[in-house]
Design a protein around this motif. Sequence first.
Motif, PDB file in Angstrom:
ATOM      1  N   THR A 160       1.118  -1.241   0.406  1.00  0.00           N
ATOM      2  CA  THR A 160       0.311  -0.446   0.289  1.00  0.00           C
ATOM      3  C   THR A 160       0.717   1.327   0.422  1.00  0.00           C
ATOM      4  O   THR A 160       2.697   1.288   0.608  1.00  0.00           O
ATOM      5  CB  THR A 160      -1.219  -0.049   0.893  1.00  0.00           C
ATOM      6  OG1 THR A 160       0.053   0.212   2.425  1.00  0.00           O
ATOM      7  CG2 THR A 160      -1.618  -1.247   0.861  1.00  0.00           C
ATOM      8  N   LYS A 161       0.411   2.315  -0.388  1.00  0.00           N
ATOM      9  CA  LYS A 161       1.258   3.472  -0.287  1.00  0.00           C
ATOM     10  C   LYS A 161       0.133   4.765   0.650  1.00  0.00           C
ATOM     11  O   LYS A 161      -1.545   4.664  -0.178  1.00  0.00           O
ATOM     12  CB  LYS A 161       0.955   3.911  -1.636  1.00  0.00           C
ATOM     13  CG  LYS A 161       1.860   3.077  -2.891  1.00  0.00           C
ATOM     14  CD  LYS A 161       2.427   4.177  -4.115  1.00  0.00           C
ATOM     15  CE  LYS A 161       3.606   2.442  -4.629  1.00  0.00           C
ATOM     16  NZ  LYS A 161       3.712   2.865  -6.540  1.00  0.00           N
ATOM     17  N   ALA A 162       0.807   5.291   1.180  1.00  0.00           N
ATOM     18  CA  ALA A 162      -0.337   6.570   1.559  1.00  0.00           C
ATOM     19  C   ALA A 162      -0.441   8.143   1.125  1.00  0.00           C
ATOM     20  O   ALA A 162      -0.164   8.023  -0.162  1.00  0.00           O
ATOM     21  CB  ALA A 162       0.319   7.329   2.948  1.00  0.00           C
ATOM     22  N   GLN A 163      -1.879   7.886   0.806  1.00  0.00           N
ATOM     23  CA  GLN A 163      -2.318   9.412   0.195  1.00  0.00           C
ATOM     24  C   GLN A 163      -2.940  10.381   1.209  1.00  0.00           C
ATOM     25  O   GLN A 163      -3.019  10.076   2.398  1.00  0.00           O
ATOM     26  CB  GLN A 163      -3.645   8.666  -1.008  1.00  0.00           C
ATOM     27  CG  GLN A 163      -3.306   7.435  -1.696  1.00  0.00           C
ATOM     28  CD  GLN A 163      -1.717   7.863  -2.723  1.00  0.00           C
ATOM     29  OE1 GLN A 163      -2.195   9.568  -3.109  1.00  0.00           O
ATOM     30  NE2 GLN A 163      -0.826   7.171  -3.584  1.00  0.00           N
ATOM     31  N   THR A 164      -3.220  11.186   0.721  1.00  0.00           N
ATOM     32  CA  THR A 164      -3.851  12.591   1.480  1.00  0.00           C
ATOM     33  C   THR A 164      -5.114  12.690   0.944  1.00  0.00           C
ATOM     34  O   THR A 164      -6.033  12.862   0.517  1.00  0.00           O
ATOM     35  CB  THR A 164      -3.300  13.952   0.269  1.00  0.00           C
ATOM     36  OG1 THR A 164      -1.728  13.499   1.025  1.00  0.00           O
ATOM     37  CG2 THR A 164      -3.688  14.982   2.132  1.00  0.00           C
ATOM     38  N   GLY A 165      -5.929  12.710   2.267  1.00  0.00           N
ATOM     39  CA  GLY A 165      -7.620  13.328   2.602  1.00  0.00           C
ATOM     40  C   GLY A 165      -7.719  14.555   3.240  1.00  0.00           C
ATOM     41  O   GLY A 165      -7.204  15.244   3.296  1.00  0.00           O
ATOM     42  N   TRP A 166      -9.454  14.085   3.686  1.00  0.00           N
ATOM     43  CA  TRP A 166      -9.914  15.772   4.286  1.00  0.00           C
ATOM     44  C   TRP A 166     -10.826  15.020   5.919  1.00  0.00           C
ATOM     45  O   TRP A 166     -10.974  14.052   6.374  1.00  0.00           O
ATOM     46  CB  TRP A 166     -10.232  15.883   3.385  1.00  0.00           C
ATOM     47  CG  TRP A 166     -11.442  15.291   2.693  1.00  0.00           C
ATOM     48  CD1 TRP A 166     -12.023  15.170   1.890  1.00  0.00           C
ATOM     49  CD2 TRP A 166     -13.014  15.502   3.361  1.00  0.00           C
ATOM     50  NE1 TRP A 166     -12.585  14.242   1.253  1.00  0.00           N
ATOM     51  CE2 TRP A 166     -14.158  14.912   2.603  1.00  0.00           C
ATOM     52  CE3 TRP A 166     -13.442  15.092   4.939  1.00  0.00           C
ATOM     53  CZ2 TRP A 166     -15.122  14.152   2.742  1.00  0.00           C
ATOM     54  CZ3 TRP A 166     -14.587  14.849   4.458  1.00  0.00           C
ATOM     55  CH2 TRP A 166     -16.114  14.729   3.286  1.00  0.00           C
ATOM     56  N   ASN A 167     -10.267  15.758   6.228  1.00  0.00           N
ATOM     57  CA  ASN A 167     -11.319  16.001   7.595  1.00  0.00           C
ATOM     58  C   ASN A 167     -12.196  17.125   7.692  1.00  0.00           C
ATOM     59  O   ASN A 167     -11.921  18.642   7.706  1.00  0.00           O
ATOM     60  CB  ASN A 167     -10.656  16.101   8.749  1.00  0.00           C
ATOM     61  CG  ASN A 167      -9.440  15.040   8.942  1.00  0.00           C
ATOM     62  OD1 ASN A 167      -9.227  13.811   8.011  1.00  0.00           O
ATOM     63  ND2 ASN A 167      -8.276  15.245   9.227  1.00  0.00           N
ATOM     64  N   VAL A 168     -13.133  17.292   8.230  1.00  0.00           N
ATOM     65  CA  VAL A 168     -14.148  18.390   8.659  1.00  0.00           C
ATOM     66  C   VAL A 168     -14.733  18.195   9.766  1.00  0.00           C
ATOM     67  O   VAL A 168     -15.549  16.572  10.357  1.00  0.00           O
ATOM     68  CB  VAL A 168     -15.606  18.680   8.063  1.00  0.00           C
ATOM     69  CG1 VAL A 168     -14.482  19.706   6.354  1.00  0.00           C
ATOM     70  CG2 VAL A 168     -16.489  17.458   7.222  1.00  0.00           C
TER      71      VAL A 168
END
Length: 222
Positions: free
Chosen positions: A47-55
Amino acid sequence: MKTKFLTAAFLCFTVFAWSQYGDRDANRIGIIGGVNQMTLSTKNFNTKAQTGWNVGLSLRGNFYNDFDMVYAMQFSETKFSVPTQNILLQKEDVAYKLPAAQISLMLSYKIVENHLSIEAGPVFQINDKLKIDDDENTANTIEGADLKDDGTALRAGDILKVSQFSFYPAVGITAGIRHVRLNVQYLIGLTNLLGKLNDSNNAMSGFKGNAGILNGNLIIYL
């Protein structure tokens, strides 16, 4: 049912937060927005880390002497990718995203009042299924993955089911001014996120994966 539960939990949290807002010196409501990086540690495939979001929303209140208690409810979408091979034998990374909701209770030690604090506490997360950005990639073969119990190759669409609940001990640091602060937090996954695959009647067993999530959030206190 899951959507109704999350909606009800969010409404209850909002009502509770506003009901505690009368004493502004003791309780402060914060609006959360930021990004995350998820690392899925597993021996079953790469696996490779990716960027997500938070609210989300946060409520910080006085607890005892130099300690605050921080309640938060956060909606997030974490991401990671897996190297695969398509039907034309071309290599491509398949991106997965995991919609989820988190409820946390953090004990915060104030190093500098209204400017710098460190936090630690539990985070409980409710997960949806994994989703793939492009449905055409579900038939891709996952490179370097363990074979299924029936000896066939593991496909990108075979790993969409994940455990519904996750538990994370978390540590973090918050810095800034009274009404605007940056929070950096690391969540250590103790739950087998891939455990649901072993119960899927899909000729798979022995799957184990633990997630680590790095959050970077801006918090605006009202």
